[in-house]
Design an enzyme around this catalytic site. Structure first.
Site, PDB file in Angstrom:
ATOM      1  N   LEU A  98       4.909   1.305   4.771  1.00  0.00           N
ATOM      2  CA  LEU A  98       5.413  -0.034   4.441  1.00  0.00           C
ATOM      3  C   LEU A  98       6.541   0.015   3.410  1.00  0.00           C
ATOM      4  CD1 LEU A  98       2.126  -2.116   4.526  1.00  0.00           C
ATOM      5  CD2 LEU A  98       4.088  -2.433   5.997  1.00  0.00           C
ATOM      6  N   GLY A  99       7.050   1.198   3.158  1.00  0.00           N
ATOM      7  CA  GLY A  99       8.246   1.304   2.318  1.00  0.00           C
ATOM      8  C   GLY A  99       7.989   1.157   0.828  1.00  0.00           C
TER       9      GLY A  99
ATOM     10  N   ASP B  27      14.447   3.006   5.554  1.00  0.00           N
ATOM     11  CA  ASP B  27      13.595   2.319   4.567  1.00  0.00           C
ATOM     12  C   ASP B  27      14.427   1.647   3.485  1.00  0.00           C
ATOM     13  OD1 ASP B  27      11.486   3.538   5.875  1.00  0.00           O
ATOM     14  OD2 ASP B  27      10.388   3.922   4.006  1.00  0.00           O
TER      15      ASP B  27
ATOM     16  N   ALA C 196      10.770   0.370  -2.163  1.00  0.00           N
ATOM     17  CA  ALA C 196      10.679  -0.922  -2.862  1.00  0.00           C
ATOM     18  C   ALA C 196      10.630  -0.721  -4.376  1.00  0.00           C
ATOM     19  CB  ALA C 196       9.460  -1.696  -2.376  1.00  0.00           C
TER      20      ALA C 196
ATOM     21  N   PRO D 239       0.831  -1.207   0.000  1.00  0.00           N
ATOM     22  CA  PRO D 239       0.000   0.000   0.000  1.00  0.00           C
ATOM     23  C   PRO D 239       0.870   1.264   0.000  1.00  0.00           C
ATOM     24  CG  PRO D 239      -0.478  -1.383   1.930  1.00  0.00           C
ATOM     25  CD  PRO D 239       0.625  -2.047   1.179  1.00  0.00           C
TER      26      PRO D 239
END
Ligand code: PMV
Length: 318
Positions: free
Chosen positions: A101-102, A147, A106, A96
């Site tokens: 959540l990075g 992150d 990513a 998301p």
């Protein structure tokens, strides 16, 4: 075709204080990931297809500060790739966006690895990490670097930000991976509220500027909690780890970065039998985490949903 994938991440302990040089712990979350596929194209240009963010465009039509365009342009500059090859790039993600959540890191890590491998430009993990940190800085101002580090190495990390100094570059921090004494389970609960990390970081900065002695002391307490948590994880002392989560949450409340919704989820998790719970990341919205015994994972997850969580993820750390 060249493929690459990068996991999400979650901060276990030490957010915010990490910006002031204290340590933090974070883990990869492999249940969610960003995947990139690259193939040579028969049409001219670099065509990007990223359905999650509704992007279907040729590179040159994107503004130069667009997150995906900035990765491609900066990497090609670094690798001295000219003229640009004709490529089809597909980016899909289950992480998301803007929820701690990075997802940004990513995308950068997976895209960087897929491009460098497709174009035979070799990059070490250190180089991918340092490059991703530079991209994070373009979009997030003054990130600590946690992150990009967790997402690049895809391992639990103990992280200390590198303090600013004009002659220092690199990935932004001292990184140690650490051993987990035994598997443990974290339930992640998403408030569904997107809250920019930049704002909470800037509000904490205002508090610190108004009373540095007080906040340095609070950050020291967080630093101690992080070190004790690392020991608890290494020795498998889950009761203690849960208590440390609760203590870290109280200090984050003091920093004003919790919210009614986060507090509600933290309380629901504890009432459902979690060993401890806290907000995770920038706060004000985004995610919270709870440490659970295997037998209570499902019931804590259900209680979080009943208390308003838009989504939950049960992740096993080993
Ligand atoms: O919201 P997240 O998961 O990206 O984490 C932010 C963590 C902070 O410590 C608040 C900021 C930072 O750059 O480390």
């Amino acid at each position: 075709m060249t493929q690459s994938s990068a996991p999400g991440k979650i901060i276990l302990f030490g957010e915010h204080a990490v910006v002031y040089g204290r340590p933090a712990l974070a883990i990869p979350v492999t249940q969610v990931h960003t995947d990139v596929d690259i193939s040579d194209s028969s049409r001219a240009g670099i065509w990007i297809d990223a359905p999650n963010v509704n992007l279907h465009a040729e590179l040159n039509t994107l503004p130069s500060d667009h997150p995906i365009a900035s990765v491609i342009n900066n990497l090609f500059f670094l690798a001295r790739i000219s003229p640009f090859p004709n490529l089809e790039i597909k980016i899909s993600s289950t992480i998301p966006v803007a929820s701690g959540l990075g997802s940004g890191a990513a995308v950068t890590v997976a895209l960087t690895r897929a491009l460098s491998s497709h174009l035979n430009f070799s990059m070490t993990d250190e180089a991918v990490n340092a490059f991703t940190y530079e991209i994070e800085k373009l979009h997030h101002g003054t990130p600590s670097g946690i992150d990009n580090t967790v997402v690049t190495y895809a391992k639990p990390v103990y992280f200390i930000k590198r303090l600013p100094s004009p002659d220092r570059r690199g990935a932004g921090g001292k990184v140690e991976t650490f051993k987990v004494g035994g598997p443990f389970i974290i339930v992640i609960g998403d408030t569904g509220i997107s809250a920019p990390t930049k704002e909470s970081v800037s509000d904490v900065r205002k508090l610190w500027e108004a009373d540095q002695a007080k906040w340095e002391n609070v950050f020291d307490k967080v630093g101690e909690i992080v070190n004790q948590s690392r020991q608890a994880i290494e020795s498998g002392n889950w009761e203690m780890l849960g208590e440390l989560m609760d203590k870290n949450h109280s200090l984050l409340q003091e920093m004003t970065v919790s919210s009614r919704e986060l507090d509600q989820l933290v309380k629901a998790a504890r009432n459902a039998g979690a060993l401890g719970a806290k907000l995770s990341g920038g706060g004000r919205g985004g995610n919270m985490i709870a440490l659970v015994k295997p037998e209570t994972a499902e019931s804590v997850s259900l209680s979080l949903k009943e208390a308003g969580a838009k989504n939950t993820i049960i992740t096993r750390v080993s």
